[in-house]
Enzyme design. Structure first.
Site, PDB file in Angstrom:
ATOM      1  N   CYS A  95       1.908   7.220   9.438  1.00 35.10           N
ATOM      2  CA  CYS A  95       1.267   7.739   8.224  1.00 35.10           C
ATOM      3  C   CYS A  95       0.053   8.611   8.506  1.00 35.10           C
ATOM      4  CB  CYS A  95       0.872   6.585   7.302  1.00 35.10           C
ATOM      5  SG  CYS A  95       2.269   5.589   6.757  1.00 35.10           S
ATOM      6  N   HIS A 355       3.744   9.655  -1.240  1.00 35.23           N
ATOM      7  CA  HIS A 355       3.311   9.484   0.150  1.00 35.23           C
ATOM      8  C   HIS A 355       4.422   9.930   1.106  1.00 35.23           C
ATOM      9  CE1 HIS A 355       1.792   7.967   3.821  1.00 35.23           C
ATOM     10  NE2 HIS A 355       2.134   6.691   3.694  1.00 35.23           N
ATOM     11  N   CYS A 385      -4.071   3.481   6.361  1.00 35.01           N
ATOM     12  CA  CYS A 385      -3.490   2.490   7.260  1.00 35.01           C
ATOM     13  C   CYS A 385      -2.265   3.120   7.908  1.00 35.01           C
ATOM     14  CB  CYS A 385      -3.115   1.219   6.499  1.00 35.01           C
ATOM     15  SG  CYS A 385      -1.951   1.461   5.143  1.00 35.01           S
ATOM     16  N   GLY A 387       1.470   2.235  10.189  1.00 31.48           N
ATOM     17  CA  GLY A 387       2.462   1.269  10.608  1.00 31.48           C
ATOM     18  C   GLY A 387       2.243   0.768  12.026  1.00 31.48           C
TER      19      GLY A 387
END
Length: 399
Positions: A95, A355, A385, A387
């Protein structure tokens, strides 16, 4: 011999609208084509820049396979019309891929290895699913409990954060509703017009009576995610999807999406040489690791590190883009770090806007640099955040 670190400026920032995956406008659009549109949009903002001065393209992608494999950065750079001399590399920090691409491009300039770079991200969650087409976990992950969190689905990690940080279902739904309300208000006010490059989509539909294929062309100008019919009552009716007695629902989670963003970065020398107007200066970046099973709290560790590197405090931040992977982790981060909620996602976040994984860092960076300029604010921060248990944060200063 030591070399002085020089400043890296963002001189252009463009993004596509964000489409809903699988049923939205870009469900059949290749991610490299979305990236081409974003790159061309950024280039259009700096007409005096000689494209031959761009030394490299660094592009983030969370699932670099299938139609977004084969080094999408280089392919898109060429398809966007950049000269053969412009290189390309595709990078992956899930991300935070788009933000990491910006950081890498800025660092090349800051250490004097380049004067002009293009950075960004692209992702089609319609064409490549969240875990990729053929996910393959290392078997060792399943042999020891301390590694099992690597294989957890993102929703399950959000449930664990909600439990550990005591984030209620009601608080999550209220946060989600606010995201939609802010995004809708921002669209109505034209807040995204400076950063969005409209994308033309060609739709082909077979006519079974005539045997012909009908072609319709339309231009997508707005993010598709924000919903005017969102309400607390409607959100409350949604069932938890990741745990039997959980609180994380499709309504208080980020939307799977398609989109791309591109920024052009330049040194002070290039700014003067080509008569460019800086939008912002890239100030600092930090990434930190956390337990994979509670990956959503990654920003709790990354934000203080980025602030220390910049020599700033929370009070210095005028604008905060906190990627809303889930309402649960967003609220946990806001509370734990002590963020001013009024400065977090003033135009809505990923729960409403979407997203598109590796593209989000570049998309939200475009939002920050244009918002700082438009509202005459000084410092903005982008954080998310990541993964497998990471957090990332980058800080920008209006130039």
């Amino acid at each position: 011999m030591s070399q002085q670190i020089q400043d890296a400026y963002i001189v252009a920032a463009s993004r596509t609208p964000i489409g809903r995956s699988h049923r939205g406008a870009f469900r059949h659009t290749r991610p490299d084509d979305l990236l081409v549109a974003a790159m061309r949009g950024a280039l259009a903002q700096v007409p005096t820049l000689d494209p031959k001065a761009i030394e490299d393209a660094i592009i983030g992608c969370a699932m670099p396979e299938g139609p977004q494999g084969l080094n999408m950065a280089r392919v898109a750079a060429l398809l966007a019309g950049l000269p053969n001399s412009v290189g390309g590399i595709t990078v992956n920090r899930f991300c935070a891929s788009g933000l990491s691409a910006i950081q890498m491009a800025a660092d090349r300039i800051r250490v004097g290895e380049a004067d002009v770079m293009i950075a960004g991200g692209a992702e089609s969650m319609s064409l490549v699913p969240m875990s990729g087409n053929t996910p393959s976990f290392n078997p060792t992950i399943f042999e020891r409990d301390e590694h099992l969190g690597i294989a957890y689905g993102m929703g399950l990690t959000a449930e664990k954060v909600a439990t550990q940080w005591k984030v209620s279902r009601e608080a999550q739904d209220a946060f989600a509703l606010a995201s939609h309300q802010k995004a809708l208000a921002a669209q109505a006010a034209g807040e995204f017009s400076d950063e969005i490059t409209p994308v033309e989509v060609i739709e082909r539909t077979p006519d079974l009576d005539t045997g012909e294929v009908r072609t319709r062309t339309r231009t997508v100008t707005l993010d598709e995610g924000p919903r005017v019919d969102t309400s607390l009552a409607g959100l409350a009716r949604l069932k938890a999807v990741f745990a039997a007695r959980g609180s994380v629902t499709a309504g208080n989670s980020s939307q799977t999406s398609d989109g791309a963003g591109a920024l052009i970065l330049a040194s002070d020398k290039a700014v003067r040489q080509f008569g460019l107007t800086p939008l912002a200066r890239f100030v600092s970046f930090a990434s930190r690791g956390v337990p994979p099973e509670i990956m959503g709290i990654g920003p709790i560790e990354a934000i203080p590190a980025a602030l220390r590197s910049a020599g700033l405090s929370l009070a210095d931040l005028d604008w905060i883009e906190l990627n809303e992977a889930f309402a649960a982790q967003s609220l946990a981060v806001i509370d734990s770090v002590g963020l001013d909620a009024a400065r977090v996602n003033p135009l809505g976040g990923a729960i409403a806007l979407g997203h598109p994984l590796g593209a989000t860092g570049a998309i939200r960076a475009a939002t920050i640099v244009h918002a700082l300029r438009r509202r005459q604010l000084k410092y903005g921060m982008l954080t998310m955040c990541v993964g497998t248990g990471q957090g990332a944060a980058g800080i920008f200063e209006r130039a």
